[in-house]
Write a protein that holds these residues in place. Sequence first.
Motif, PDB file in Angstrom:
ATOM      1  N   VAL A 192      32.138  18.858  39.319  1.00 48.65           N
ATOM      2  CA  VAL A 192      32.529  18.970  40.726  1.00 48.65           C
ATOM      3  C   VAL A 192      31.313  18.588  41.560  1.00 48.65           C
ATOM      4  CG1 VAL A 192      33.310  20.531  42.549  1.00 48.65           C
ATOM      5  CG2 VAL A 192      34.184  20.807  40.215  1.00 48.65           C
ATOM      6  N   PRO A 193      31.483  17.659  42.513  1.00 46.63           N
ATOM      7  CA  PRO A 193      30.341  17.222  43.327  1.00 46.63           C
ATOM      8  C   PRO A 193      29.620  18.398  43.996  1.00 46.63           C
ATOM      9  CG  PRO A 193      32.252  15.846  43.758  1.00 46.63           C
ATOM     10  CD  PRO A 193      32.710  16.987  42.880  1.00 46.63           C
ATOM     11  N   GLY A 194      28.300  18.449  43.807  1.00 39.34           N
ATOM     12  CA  GLY A 194      27.480  19.482  44.423  1.00 39.34           C
ATOM     13  C   GLY A 194      27.535  20.833  43.726  1.00 39.34           C
ATOM     14  N   GLN A 195      28.195  20.905  42.573  1.00 39.51           N
ATOM     15  CA  GLN A 195      28.303  22.174  41.848  1.00 39.51           C
ATOM     16  C   GLN A 195      27.981  21.956  40.375  1.00 39.51           C
ATOM     17  OE1 GLN A 195      32.000  24.192  42.574  1.00 39.51           O
ATOM     18  NE2 GLN A 195      32.030  23.651  44.728  1.00 39.51           N
ATOM     19  N   LYS A 196      27.818  23.054  39.661  1.00 40.52           N
ATOM     20  CA  LYS A 196      27.526  22.957  38.238  1.00 40.52           C
ATOM     21  C   LYS A 196      28.787  22.991  37.382  1.00 40.52           C
ATOM     22  CE  LYS A 196      22.920  24.915  38.574  1.00 40.52           C
ATOM     23  NZ  LYS A 196      21.994  25.944  38.132  1.00 40.52           N
ATOM     24  N   ARG A 197      29.888  23.408  37.950  1.00 40.04           N
ATOM     25  CA  ARG A 197      31.124  23.526  37.161  1.00 40.04           C
ATOM     26  C   ARG A 197      31.810  22.176  36.995  1.00 40.04           C
ATOM     27  NH1 ARG A 197      36.054  23.866  39.764  1.00 40.04           N
ATOM     28  NH2 ARG A 197      35.962  23.900  42.030  1.00 40.04           N
ATOM     29  N   THR A 198      32.691  22.081  36.014  1.00 42.17           N
ATOM     30  CA  THR A 198      33.433  20.855  35.738  1.00 42.17           C
ATOM     31  C   THR A 198      34.926  21.094  35.949  1.00 42.17           C
ATOM     32  OG1 THR A 198      33.670  21.382  33.390  1.00 42.17           O
ATOM     33  CG2 THR A 198      31.734  20.069  34.038  1.00 42.17           C
ATOM     34  N   TYR A 199      35.658  20.001  36.001  1.00 41.48           N
ATOM     35  CA  TYR A 199      37.119  20.060  36.082  1.00 41.48           C
ATOM     36  C   TYR A 199      37.675  18.876  35.313  1.00 41.48           C
ATOM     37  CZ  TYR A 199      37.347  16.211  39.430  1.00 41.48           C
ATOM     38  OH  TYR A 199      37.257  14.984  40.027  1.00 41.48           O
ATOM     39  N   THR A 200      38.925  18.993  34.913  1.00 45.20           N
ATOM     40  CA  THR A 200      39.601  17.895  34.231  1.00 45.20           C
ATOM     41  C   THR A 200      40.442  17.158  35.260  1.00 45.20           C
ATOM     42  OG1 THR A 200      39.663  19.140  32.173  1.00 45.20           O
ATOM     43  CG2 THR A 200      41.167  17.268  32.352  1.00 45.20           C
ATOM     44  N   ALA A 201      40.149  15.896  35.435  1.00 45.79           N
ATOM     45  CA  ALA A 201      40.862  15.070  36.410  1.00 45.79           C
ATOM     46  C   ALA A 201      42.271  14.771  35.917  1.00 45.79           C
ATOM     47  CB  ALA A 201      40.093  13.773  36.638  1.00 45.79           C
ATOM     48  N   SER A 202      43.089  14.281  36.809  1.00 39.95           N
ATOM     49  CA  SER A 202      44.437  13.882  36.434  1.00 39.95           C
ATOM     50  C   SER A 202      44.413  12.473  35.860  1.00 39.95           C
ATOM     51  CB  SER A 202      45.362  13.921  37.659  1.00 39.95           C
ATOM     52  OG  SER A 202      44.866  13.078  38.677  1.00 39.95           O
ATOM     53  N   ALA A 203      45.341  12.217  34.986  1.00 34.92           N
ATOM     54  CA  ALA A 203      45.549  10.864  34.484  1.00 34.92           C
ATOM     55  C   ALA A 203      46.496  10.156  35.455  1.00 34.92           C
ATOM     56  CB  ALA A 203      46.157  10.915  33.085  1.00 34.92           C
ATOM     57  N   PRO A 204      46.465   8.821  35.510  1.00 32.57           N
ATOM     58  CA  PRO A 204      47.402   8.109  36.379  1.00 32.57           C
ATOM     59  C   PRO A 204      48.840   8.558  36.108  1.00 32.57           C
ATOM     60  CG  PRO A 204      45.790   6.591  35.507  1.00 32.57           C
ATOM     61  CD  PRO A 204      45.585   7.899  34.791  1.00 32.57           C
ATOM     62  N   GLY A 205      49.581   8.778  37.187  1.00 30.19           N
ATOM     63  CA  GLY A 205      50.968   9.233  37.074  1.00 30.19           C
ATOM     64  C   GLY A 205      51.120  10.736  37.158  1.00 30.19           C
ATOM     65  N   GLN A 206      50.043  11.486  36.865  1.00 29.71           N
ATOM     66  CA  GLN A 206      50.071  12.947  37.000  1.00 29.71           C
ATOM     67  C   GLN A 206      49.726  13.323  38.434  1.00 29.71           C
ATOM     68  OE1 GLN A 206      47.067  14.403  34.299  1.00 29.71           O
ATOM     69  NE2 GLN A 206      48.602  14.869  32.733  1.00 29.71           N
ATOM     70  N   PRO A 207      50.171  14.488  38.885  1.00 31.98           N
ATOM     71  CA  PRO A 207      49.692  14.958  40.194  1.00 31.98           C
ATOM     72  C   PRO A 207      48.175  15.111  40.145  1.00 31.98           C
ATOM     73  CG  PRO A 207      51.558  16.275  39.455  1.00 31.98           C
ATOM     74  CD  PRO A 207      51.141  15.404  38.289  1.00 31.98           C
ATOM     75  N   PRO A 208      47.523  14.971  41.293  1.00 31.96           N
ATOM     76  CA  PRO A 208      46.062  15.065  41.302  1.00 31.96           C
ATOM     77  C   PRO A 208      45.563  16.439  40.893  1.00 31.96           C
ATOM     78  CG  PRO A 208      46.913  14.947  43.539  1.00 31.96           C
ATOM     79  CD  PRO A 208      48.066  14.734  42.621  1.00 31.96           C
ATOM     80  N   ALA A 209      44.406  16.441  40.253  1.00 34.70           N
ATOM     81  CA  ALA A 209      43.754  17.698  39.896  1.00 34.70           C
ATOM     82  C   ALA A 209      43.073  18.272  41.138  1.00 34.70           C
ATOM     83  CB  ALA A 209      42.717  17.447  38.805  1.00 34.70           C
ATOM     84  N   VAL A 210      42.903  19.565  41.156  1.00 35.90           N
ATOM     85  CA  VAL A 210      42.217  20.222  42.266  1.00 35.90           C
ATOM     86  C   VAL A 210      40.765  20.431  41.860  1.00 35.90           C
ATOM     87  CG1 VAL A 210      42.127  22.274  43.711  1.00 35.90           C
ATOM     88  CG2 VAL A 210      44.334  21.345  43.042  1.00 35.90           C
ATOM     89  N   ALA A 211      39.884  19.646  42.460  1.00 38.04           N
ATOM     90  CA  ALA A 211      38.459  19.781  42.166  1.00 38.04           C
ATOM     91  C   ALA A 211      37.774  20.611  43.241  1.00 38.04           C
ATOM     92  CB  ALA A 211      37.804  18.408  42.071  1.00 38.04           C
ATOM     93  N   THR A 212      38.020  20.275  44.496  1.00 35.14           N
ATOM     94  CA  THR A 212      37.346  20.957  45.610  1.00 35.14           C
ATOM     95  C   THR A 212      38.303  21.788  46.460  1.00 35.14           C
ATOM     96  OG1 THR A 212      37.676  19.090  47.098  1.00 35.14           O
ATOM     97  CG2 THR A 212      35.643  19.100  45.786  1.00 35.14           C
ATOM     98  N   ASP A 234      52.419  24.398  43.946  1.00 34.01           N
ATOM     99  CA  ASP A 234      52.637  24.564  42.514  1.00 34.01           C
ATOM    100  C   ASP A 234      52.339  23.247  41.776  1.00 34.01           C
ATOM    101  OD1 ASP A 234      53.610  26.200  40.244  1.00 34.01           O
ATOM    102  OD2 ASP A 234      55.204  24.685  40.188  1.00 34.01           O
ATOM    103  N   THR A 235      52.778  22.136  42.356  1.00 37.66           N
ATOM    104  CA  THR A 235      52.541  20.820  41.755  1.00 37.66           C
ATOM    105  C   THR A 235      51.050  20.516  41.655  1.00 37.66           C
ATOM    106  OG1 THR A 235      54.667  19.980  42.558  1.00 37.66           O
ATOM    107  CG2 THR A 235      52.981  18.331  42.055  1.00 37.66           C
ATOM    108  N   LEU A 236      50.293  20.923  42.664  1.00 39.63           N
ATOM    109  CA  LEU A 236      48.855  20.659  42.665  1.00 39.63           C
ATOM    110  C   LEU A 236      48.067  21.628  41.787  1.00 39.63           C
ATOM    111  CD1 LEU A 236      48.273  19.825  46.442  1.00 39.63           C
ATOM    112  CD2 LEU A 236      48.311  18.223  44.512  1.00 39.63           C
ATOM    113  N   SER A 237      48.719  22.651  41.275  1.00 36.77           N
ATOM    114  CA  SER A 237      48.050  23.647  40.426  1.00 36.77           C
ATOM    115  C   SER A 237      48.187  23.265  38.952  1.00 36.77           C
ATOM    116  CB  SER A 237      48.677  25.028  40.644  1.00 36.77           C
ATOM    117  OG  SER A 237      48.520  25.422  41.977  1.00 36.77           O
ATOM    118  N   GLY A 238      47.370  23.865  38.147  1.00 35.81           N
ATOM    119  CA  GLY A 238      47.500  23.684  36.707  1.00 35.81           C
ATOM    120  C   GLY A 238      46.528  22.674  36.129  1.00 35.81           C
ATOM    121  N   GLN A 239      46.538  22.604  34.817  1.00 37.80           N
ATOM    122  CA  GLN A 239      45.630  21.727  34.083  1.00 37.80           C
ATOM    123  C   GLN A 239      46.144  20.299  34.079  1.00 37.80           C
ATOM    124  OE1 GLN A 239      42.615  22.448  32.677  1.00 37.80           O
ATOM    125  NE2 GLN A 239      42.850  24.395  33.744  1.00 37.80           N
TER     126      GLN A 239
END
Length: 144
Positions: free
Chosen positions: A52-72, A39-44
């Motif tokens: 996303v490396p090797g793909q055409k889609r994008t993702y919003t990364a996490s800011a420092p202090g936030q849980p990491p974003a799920v890119a791959t 649950d912590t790793l999910s969400g915006q």
Amino acid sequence: MGIDITFKSNLPAVMKAIDKAAKDRMEEAVQAVRTQVLDTLSGQRSGRTYRVPGQKRTYTASAPGQPPAVATSDLFKSIKTLVESEGKTVVGYVGTDKIQGEMLEFGTRGRASGKGKILPRPWLRISFEKTLPKIKEIFMRIWF
């Protein structure tokens, strides 16, 4: 005329039941933590937008202090649990064998990662802290 009195100990069966209950409760506790981790790793997130490396889609990364974003989904998919018991000790583990999990949790000091300094994006500690009331409830239940 005499009375025969025999005492029989149920201690071995009781100890076996307690050991099983302790292991079962630890299994329940690590699953609760794992569920919270996912649950912590999910969400915006609110960091920069990247491709996303090797793909055409994008993702919003996490800011420092936030849980990491799920890119791959590599970290997300790698979260495992393990319960071990030896003698009177039962230990539960939740985590990943991916080095990126540690790098994101604690950050890096510089070029050791090959990517420059990464500021911490805690995910495991905060998941454990959020789950702590549930863990306490699991182990405080009446045992029999």
